[in-house]
Enzyme design. Sequence first.
Site, PDB file in Angstrom:
ATOM      1  N   GLU A 163       0.857  -1.209   0.000  1.00 52.64           N
ATOM      2  CA  GLU A 163       0.000   0.000   0.000  1.00 52.64           C
ATOM      3  C   GLU A 163       0.884   1.247   0.000  1.00 52.64           C
ATOM      4  O   GLU A 163       0.740   2.125   0.847  1.00 52.64           O
ATOM      5  CB  GLU A 163      -0.892   0.005   1.248  1.00 52.64           C
ATOM      6  CG  GLU A 163      -1.580  -1.335   1.483  1.00 52.64           C
ATOM      7  CD  GLU A 163      -2.501  -1.360   2.698  1.00 52.64           C
ATOM      8  OE1 GLU A 163      -3.634  -1.809   2.533  1.00 52.64           O
ATOM      9  OE2 GLU A 163      -2.098  -0.921   3.792  1.00 52.64           O
TER      10      GLU A 163
ATOM     11  N   CYS B  54     -10.078  -0.186   7.971  1.00 56.10           N
ATOM     12  CA  CYS B  54      -9.599   1.148   8.289  1.00 56.10           C
ATOM     13  C   CYS B  54     -10.362   2.272   7.612  1.00 56.10           C
ATOM     14  O   CYS B  54     -10.663   3.294   8.221  1.00 56.10           O
ATOM     15  CB  CYS B  54      -8.124   1.241   7.927  1.00 56.10           C
ATOM     16  SG  CYS B  54      -7.791   0.813   6.208  1.00 56.10           S
TER      17      CYS B  54
END
Lengths: 660, 660
Positions: free
Chosen positions: A322, A418
């Site tokens: 990421e 998240c």
Amino acid sequence: MAISAGVVQGSKDVKIHDDFWNPFIELVRGTVIPYQWEALNDRIPGAEPSYAVRNFRIAAGIQKGEFGGMVFQDSDLAKWLEAVGYSLANHPDPELERTADDVIELIAKAQHDNGYLNTYFTLKEPGKQWTNLHEAHELYCAGHMIEAAVAYYEATGKRKMLDVVCRFVDHIAAVFGREPGKLRGYDGHQEIELALVKLYQATDDERHLRLAQFFIDERGTDPNFLIEECRQREGYSHFQKKQLQIPTVRQLAYNQAHQPVREQEVAIGHSVRAMYMYTAMADLAKLTGDAELLAACRRLWRNTTGKQMYITGGIGSTHHGEAFTFDYDLPNDTIYAETCASIGLIFFASRMLQLESRSEYADVLERALYNNVIGSMSRDGKHYFYVNPLEVWPEASESNPGRRHVKAVRQKWFGCSCCPPNVARLLSSLNRYIYTAAPEANNVFVHLFIGSTAQLDLAAGQVALRQQSRLPWEGHTRLELTAAPPDTAVTLSLRIPSWCGGRAALSINGVHADYETVNGYAAVTRQWTPGDIIEWEPALEARLSAAHPQIRANAGKAAIERGPLVYCLEEADNGRPLASLSLVGSSRLEASYHDELLGGAIVIAADGHADERDSWRDEALYRPYAEGRTPEPVKLQAIPYYLWGNRSLGEMTVWIRVNG
Amino acid sequence: MAISAGVVQGSKDVKIHDDFWNPFIELVRGTVIPYQWEALNDRIPGAEPSYAVRNFRIAAGIQKGEFGGMVFQDSDLAKWLEAVGYSLANHPDPELERTADDVIELIAKAQHDNGYLNTYFTLKEPGKQWTNLHEAHELYCAGHMIEAAVAYYEATGKRKMLDVVCRFVDHIAAVFGREPGKLRGYDGHQEIELALVKLYQATDDERHLRLAQFFIDERGTDPNFLIEECRQREGYSHFQKKQLQIPTVRQLAYNQAHQPVREQEVAIGHSVRAMYMYTAMADLAKLTGDAELLAACRRLWRNTTGKQMYITGGIGSTHHGEAFTFDYDLPNDTIYAETCASIGLIFFASRMLQLESRSEYADVLERALYNNVIGSMSRDGKHYFYVNPLEVWPEASESNPGRRHVKAVRQKWFGCSCCPPNVARLLSSLNRYIYTAAPEANNVFVHLFIGSTAQLDLAAGQVALRQQSRLPWEGHTRLELTAAPPDTAVTLSLRIPSWCGGRAALSINGVHADYETVNGYAAVTRQWTPGDIIEWEPALEARLSAAHPQIRANAGKAAIERGPLVYCLEEADNGRPLASLSLVGSSRLEASYHDELLGGAIVIAADGHADERDSWRDEALYRPYAEGRTPEPVKLQAIPYYLWGNRSLGEMTVWIRVNG
């Protein structure tokens, strides 16, 4: 540009009243927060349980059972509580407040006598506290608890949660530090640093600021704490459940721990970690006047937004880790551009704005907010994109493993991840991003054009104003002064948004007014009287944008933008393959409001061409170029990027080939 | 189109004498084979040991030690021996033959009394034979041993190795079959099927053909053998060294074992496995007249080459599983296009040509050979591309994990990997791909234009000819009949290559001649006399090619081709970024021979434009499209794709934006 360290402040006494934004904020309050509460309590039928509340109940001794979920599961409850805090500040809700108070009681019961608070280590690995900072998110979870405590305290004035985290921080300060016997370390996932700054701002306790500074200063120094720690564990990995090779310093770029933060030149590694760290660095640069830290913040800002940012305000070019990749590598199809990373970029931008009022920070903040961030959420608040692509081919998302992380439809949100809670806490605190004030300079900055009322304290006294804005559809903003200090000149600084191309008209009480341009703001200094009306009209027109020639992915292409909104083509309006369409570079861009489109939006029509397709035989992959016929003229129809993927499954693209 | 099953045959009595190809074949003989021998014996300084010969020495009881290398390490020695066989057939070399004889002695000594032969299971997991066909490549290694044995037997007439593999195959036939107590299974990596057909052609033993048929027929049937076998192992994985989930039928598409082969509609899964299987299917369709199998071969050929093939003849769009993805998904930058897969495609094409002489098979064979395959090897024969991209940005190969498998420079070859030995065995047997004969029809087919002498047996008698070709630089080919059967008409069928656009002139003994076009071949039937000269001149001009509009990656782009060669732009000639260059669609393409360029090659110059770059500020990623200035005219210079990456490290692209 002089820094006014310590004098520019974000405003908290701001209420949003805005046709565009209120529905989002209401969605968070009315749907996202309650839905998340159900998820945190494992009450969503058919969903994976979250375990978050249950873990606290077990840790508090109220219930029997085993820890469930990820090592950082506590942070989900914390982010919910933080969003609740912001929401209560905007919109009192006694029932929600009671629920939050109960949760705080529960959290307090789960706290150890010595202040320690983390259900994973309490239940699953007692005795292993602080042995795997690299992976276990222990200080990260602490950071989210702190952010929640501060938000809740500020909203309600209740100290209970604040006291819990202060005790926790006392414990952390007893464990970490440069004194002999203490851990000279930091977390694998930055978060506590910015949280401790918030705590300091709430408590005025210098120790909180110094602890944030310690974590920032230690990061990436030699000998490398994360490597030494890993050696102590003999390489044992929490996630892999086996011994791994000890990481190299270079590999710790993933955690931005490969070199001291002040020496870091480029945005690198996991993009959310990077943004949270830069945010804390900017906070500290401001609060401590640390010029080296400020220089690093400026450098990292420039690299992030000047070399590694998508036009939507997305950051992170690869799903592997990421992470950032390198300058100008901004593939549209294998992109990551995680929602949380753009939210982190907004945090960073807001702190830079508090350091120095330069419009470029607000331009980026606005870009990320109106495109990447709100585009991540469905209109029902229950479906999210974690990855926000600029080009989608649904079959490739399905069948090419290198594009499988790019989803063509928003995913159902079942609680413990998240991005949705991050969207919730950002949108419910959006009022904090609109204005700043430089009290000593008696200067009020308007960064975002969002309908709102605000009170800002200046050295000369209080300024209050009411903003009405027609953004994003029209550029007109009207400010009415409802209070102003008597007998003192006050400067009003209105952002000249990058999208107006420098064309922005100001009038005061109906009379055209000149302004001075200071760092991208239209500054007007005068003695204001309650009832004064300021009209601000940055030119808002549809436009074509080109990308830097080093961005290989966008060569020969253009994107359509209008005001703060990036536009895109969808298959639903334009057929497929979208790649066979091109845009006439000199086309007039016709904007028209479609009120039936997904809550109403301005659609843009443009002249384009469709490559001829009928003469292709199905079995021929290649043929002489000369056999192609002239492309057919077509009308392209673009919708705002934030609305993509809300109709039928199909292709989408932001960047469009220009031909003619 | 009628099939002439059993009558069209590849020719073996062919010798290559060709200015373009001899250097490659010499490189294999003089460098690749000796270098590989050193590698197989762990004698390359600084290189990882191969262990291949050592494993056999230990298995033969000559040396003490443990097995080294991968579970399929034996296949490296086998592929070397196969290449040696072909090389000796072309070019006798007593010393090399002695070395090979010694190796064969060694292999024979490592064979078990019952015929079993595999050093991994002999040394490392005795007793575990035939328990993990899914992963352990046991029949795959057997297949390579068989191919080596046949090649060596055909080259030297020596039976020793052939006897070894015949005993091994007897053992395999005792283990596998439909009779009770036998394993009703097949290998996770196809290879033995095509090898058994070769063995049958050498031995005329029907049992060898039937065993190949068995493996093909059983594959993908229900209940699924690989799943059942995995259950028996309780999911234990050789590669992961732990228990994994039992695979689903769908996951076995990776091994083309998800459904019976006759029902498979599209090329799917690991591309080398697919090609080896299709090759065997085509062999069996021909030898058994199985119409259903033929239909499957045609269908899979059409899908592979009509929907999933790069213009270079590369196949396999993703490195995840080195696999096909789906129709028209042909990304140039995240490509796989493994060298071995294109070699497998050449095998498949050659078998289809033996089934039915349609020029499309030879067109694809030629495309893969002149571009993907020879482009994989450096001019020193010691550096290879395993992945053959159509677009390279060296920084992305370095720093974007999704492109890390795409190397910007050929990798040093240290012995034990699949592609280099595969290139070696293909190039040293290239003589087998040029001609076929349909003896009963008295028809000789010339598929490739490669200088050579050939003898072909027809019902009417022997035809012998000498071919001289100026390919790939000029289209002229001259054939001289050196023997022809008296008193009988014989058909000469010359391929009309797709690249000539149907424009190909024939003359016989200096006189223009007409021809009939049959399935893409210029057919001339007459009674030939030794000394007859046929001149064949397909139009060979540089041309622009377009890609099917469903190939998103190539929209608005063109590729330069000339004859069988695909061209590319390199940074060395054109600067960077290459993406900022575009081609004028109507440009004249000027071809000129550069004899200093990498052994001499025709370079193509074309009119193009370079996007204006100087007016960009470094920190701006996006700006109004209208600020762009007119692109500057430039001359683009393209080199043959097979020569890319032989100069300085830099960008490369095959597909070029067309503008104007």
